[in-house]
Design a protein around this motif. Sequence first.
Motif, PDB file in Angstrom:
ATOM      1  N   SER A 138       0.849  -1.186   0.000  1.00  0.00           N
ATOM      2  CA  SER A 138       0.000   0.000   0.000  1.00  0.00           C
ATOM      3  C   SER A 138       0.883   1.233   0.000  1.00  0.00           C
ATOM      4  CB  SER A 138      -0.892   0.011   1.235  1.00  0.00           C
ATOM      5  OG  SER A 138      -1.701  -1.120   1.271  1.00  0.00           O
ATOM      6  N   GLU A 139       0.350   2.328  -0.501  1.00  0.00           N
ATOM      7  CA  GLU A 139       1.093   3.584  -0.512  1.00  0.00           C
ATOM      8  C   GLU A 139       1.227   4.126   0.910  1.00  0.00           C
ATOM      9  OE1 GLU A 139       2.570   5.191  -3.133  1.00  0.00           O
ATOM     10  OE2 GLU A 139       2.073   3.379  -4.252  1.00  0.00           O
ATOM     11  N   ALA A 140       2.359   4.729   1.181  1.00  0.00           N
ATOM     12  CA  ALA A 140       2.574   5.345   2.490  1.00  0.00           C
ATOM     13  C   ALA A 140       1.649   6.549   2.629  1.00  0.00           C
ATOM     14  CB  ALA A 140       4.025   5.784   2.629  1.00  0.00           C
ATOM     15  N   GLU A 141       1.082   6.700   3.819  1.00  0.00           N
ATOM     16  CA  GLU A 141       0.196   7.840   4.061  1.00  0.00           C
ATOM     17  C   GLU A 141       1.031   9.105   4.190  1.00  0.00           C
ATOM     18  OE1 GLU A 141      -2.863   7.572   6.913  1.00  0.00           O
ATOM     19  OE2 GLU A 141      -3.198   5.453   6.539  1.00  0.00           O
ATOM     20  N   THR A 142       0.608  10.145   3.489  1.00  0.00           N
ATOM     21  CA  THR A 142       1.327  11.416   3.554  1.00  0.00           C
ATOM     22  C   THR A 142       0.622  12.413   4.462  1.00  0.00           C
ATOM     23  OG1 THR A 142       0.183  12.161   1.569  1.00  0.00           O
ATOM     24  CG2 THR A 142       2.336  11.152   1.266  1.00  0.00           C
ATOM     25  N   VAL A 143      -0.638  12.119   4.792  1.00  0.00           N
ATOM     26  CA  VAL A 143      -1.408  12.993   5.677  1.00  0.00           C
ATOM     27  C   VAL A 143      -2.012  12.132   6.781  1.00  0.00           C
ATOM     28  CG1 VAL A 143      -3.341  14.591   5.837  1.00  0.00           C
ATOM     29  CG2 VAL A 143      -1.975  14.514   3.754  1.00  0.00           C
ATOM     30  N   ILE A 144      -1.795  12.510   8.043  1.00  0.00           N
ATOM     31  CA  ILE A 144      -2.370  11.747   9.151  1.00  0.00           C
ATOM     32  C   ILE A 144      -3.794  12.223   9.415  1.00  0.00           C
ATOM     33  CG2 ILE A 144      -0.136  11.211  10.155  1.00  0.00           C
ATOM     34  CD1 ILE A 144      -0.610  13.412  12.207  1.00  0.00           C
ATOM     35  N   LYS A 145      -4.498  11.563  10.298  1.00  0.00           N
ATOM     36  CA  LYS A 145      -5.911  11.858  10.564  1.00  0.00           C
ATOM     37  C   LYS A 145      -6.179  13.317  10.917  1.00  0.00           C
ATOM     38  CE  LYS A 145      -7.302   7.241  11.864  1.00  0.00           C
ATOM     39  NZ  LYS A 145      -7.841   6.377  12.883  1.00  0.00           N
ATOM     40  N   GLY A 146      -5.269  13.956  11.603  1.00  0.00           N
ATOM     41  CA  GLY A 146      -5.458  15.351  12.000  1.00  0.00           C
ATOM     42  C   GLY A 146      -5.230  16.336  10.862  1.00  0.00           C
ATOM     43  N   THR A 171      -1.661  -5.918  -0.135  1.00  0.00           N
ATOM     44  CA  THR A 171      -2.744  -6.739  -0.675  1.00  0.00           C
ATOM     45  C   THR A 171      -2.135  -7.902  -1.431  1.00  0.00           C
ATOM     46  OG1 THR A 171      -4.116  -4.771  -0.908  1.00  0.00           O
ATOM     47  CG2 THR A 171      -4.785  -6.712  -2.163  1.00  0.00           C
ATOM     48  N   LEU A 172      -2.638  -9.108  -1.197  1.00  0.00           N
ATOM     49  CA  LEU A 172      -2.124 -10.287  -1.878  1.00  0.00           C
ATOM     50  C   LEU A 172      -2.605 -10.333  -3.314  1.00  0.00           C
ATOM     51  CD1 LEU A 172      -1.768 -11.192   1.162  1.00  0.00           C
ATOM     52  CD2 LEU A 172      -1.848 -13.463   0.224  1.00  0.00           C
ATOM     53  N   VAL A 173      -1.681 -10.563  -4.246  1.00  0.00           N
ATOM     54  CA  VAL A 173      -2.042 -10.661  -5.657  1.00  0.00           C
ATOM     55  C   VAL A 173      -1.850 -12.075  -6.200  1.00  0.00           C
ATOM     56  CG1 VAL A 173      -1.702  -8.231  -6.191  1.00  0.00           C
ATOM     57  CG2 VAL A 173       0.217  -9.787  -6.376  1.00  0.00           C
ATOM     58  N   ALA A 174      -1.042 -12.903  -5.519  1.00  0.00           N
ATOM     59  CA  ALA A 174      -0.861 -14.299  -5.920  1.00  0.00           C
ATOM     60  C   ALA A 174      -0.327 -15.085  -4.728  1.00  0.00           C
ATOM     61  CB  ALA A 174       0.107 -14.400  -7.087  1.00  0.00           C
ATOM     62  N   VAL A 175      -0.729 -16.349  -4.616  1.00  0.00           N
ATOM     63  CA  VAL A 175      -0.255 -17.213  -3.523  1.00  0.00           C
ATOM     64  C   VAL A 175       0.165 -18.571  -4.065  1.00  0.00           C
ATOM     65  CG1 VAL A 175      -1.709 -16.103  -1.785  1.00  0.00           C
ATOM     66  CG2 VAL A 175      -2.551 -18.091  -2.973  1.00  0.00           C
ATOM     67  N   GLY A 176       1.108 -19.192  -3.371  1.00  0.00           N
ATOM     68  CA  GLY A 176       1.547 -20.531  -3.739  1.00  0.00           C
ATOM     69  C   GLY A 176       0.557 -21.568  -3.244  1.00  0.00           C
ATOM     70  N   THR A 177       0.850 -22.837  -3.543  1.00  0.00           N
ATOM     71  CA  THR A 177      -0.051 -23.925  -3.172  1.00  0.00           C
ATOM     72  C   THR A 177       0.096 -24.350  -1.723  1.00  0.00           C
ATOM     73  OG1 THR A 177       1.573 -25.509  -3.975  1.00  0.00           O
ATOM     74  CG2 THR A 177      -0.168 -24.853  -5.502  1.00  0.00           C
ATOM     75  N   GLY A 178       1.245 -24.094  -1.123  1.00  0.00           N
ATOM     76  CA  GLY A 178       1.479 -24.471   0.264  1.00  0.00           C
ATOM     77  C   GLY A 178       2.785 -25.229   0.411  1.00  0.00           C
ATOM     78  N   SER A 179       3.193 -25.462   1.641  1.00  0.00           N
ATOM     79  CA  SER A 179       4.446 -26.174   1.895  1.00  0.00           C
ATOM     80  C   SER A 179       4.169 -27.653   2.125  1.00  0.00           C
ATOM     81  CB  SER A 179       5.159 -25.570   3.105  1.00  0.00           C
ATOM     82  OG  SER A 179       4.335 -25.634   4.245  1.00  0.00           O
ATOM     83  N   LYS A 180       5.184 -28.458   1.868  1.00  0.00           N
ATOM     84  CA  LYS A 180       5.046 -29.906   2.021  1.00  0.00           C
ATOM     85  C   LYS A 180       5.529 -30.321   3.403  1.00  0.00           C
ATOM     86  CE  LYS A 180       5.748 -33.887  -0.863  1.00  0.00           C
ATOM     87  NZ  LYS A 180       6.441 -34.422  -2.037  1.00  0.00           N
ATOM     88  N   ARG A 181       4.695 -31.047   4.121  1.00  0.00           N
ATOM     89  CA  ARG A 181       5.070 -31.550   5.450  1.00  0.00           C
ATOM     90  C   ARG A 181       5.953 -32.785   5.308  1.00  0.00           C
ATOM     91  NH1 ARG A 181      -0.550 -31.418   8.863  1.00  0.00           N
ATOM     92  NH2 ARG A 181      -0.778 -29.155   8.917  1.00  0.00           N
ATOM     93  N   LYS A 182       6.549 -33.228   6.418  1.00  0.00           N
ATOM     94  CA  LYS A 182       7.377 -34.433   6.402  1.00  0.00           C
ATOM     95  C   LYS A 182       6.571 -35.659   6.012  1.00  0.00           C
ATOM     96  CE  LYS A 182      10.836 -32.915   9.681  1.00  0.00           C
ATOM     97  NZ  LYS A 182      11.508 -33.140  10.953  1.00  0.00           N
TER      98      LYS A 182
END
Length: 102
Positions: free
Chosen positions: A21-29, A45-56
């Motif tokens: 995300s873009e850094a905020e340049t103005v705070i709430k006040g 924000t997630l745009v792509a994910v892998g299938t997962g890790s392999k367990r033993k």
Amino acid sequence: MAGQEFRKFLPLFDLVLVESSEAETVIKGGIMLPEKSQGKVLQATLVAVGTGSKRKSGEIQPVSVKVGDKVLLSEYGGTKVVLDDKDYFLSRDGDTLGKYVD
């Protein structure tokens, strides 16, 4: 398991590709922050994910997030990836600290 809009890069195993995300340049006040004070943005924000890790045992441990999730990342994790002149970060699912719920 990439989103329909993002098919150029698919992470492997338990890796996730995020768009920062873009850094905020103005705070709430309404005060404008100088560039040096903005700090590193940890929200992404997630745009792509892998299938997962392999367990033993051989079974696949699925990734705990999905495409489109807004997440909070670890400050010192991830690798910068440039795709189509846009910056993304590749990190492990375990480096995700949490996700924002609507």
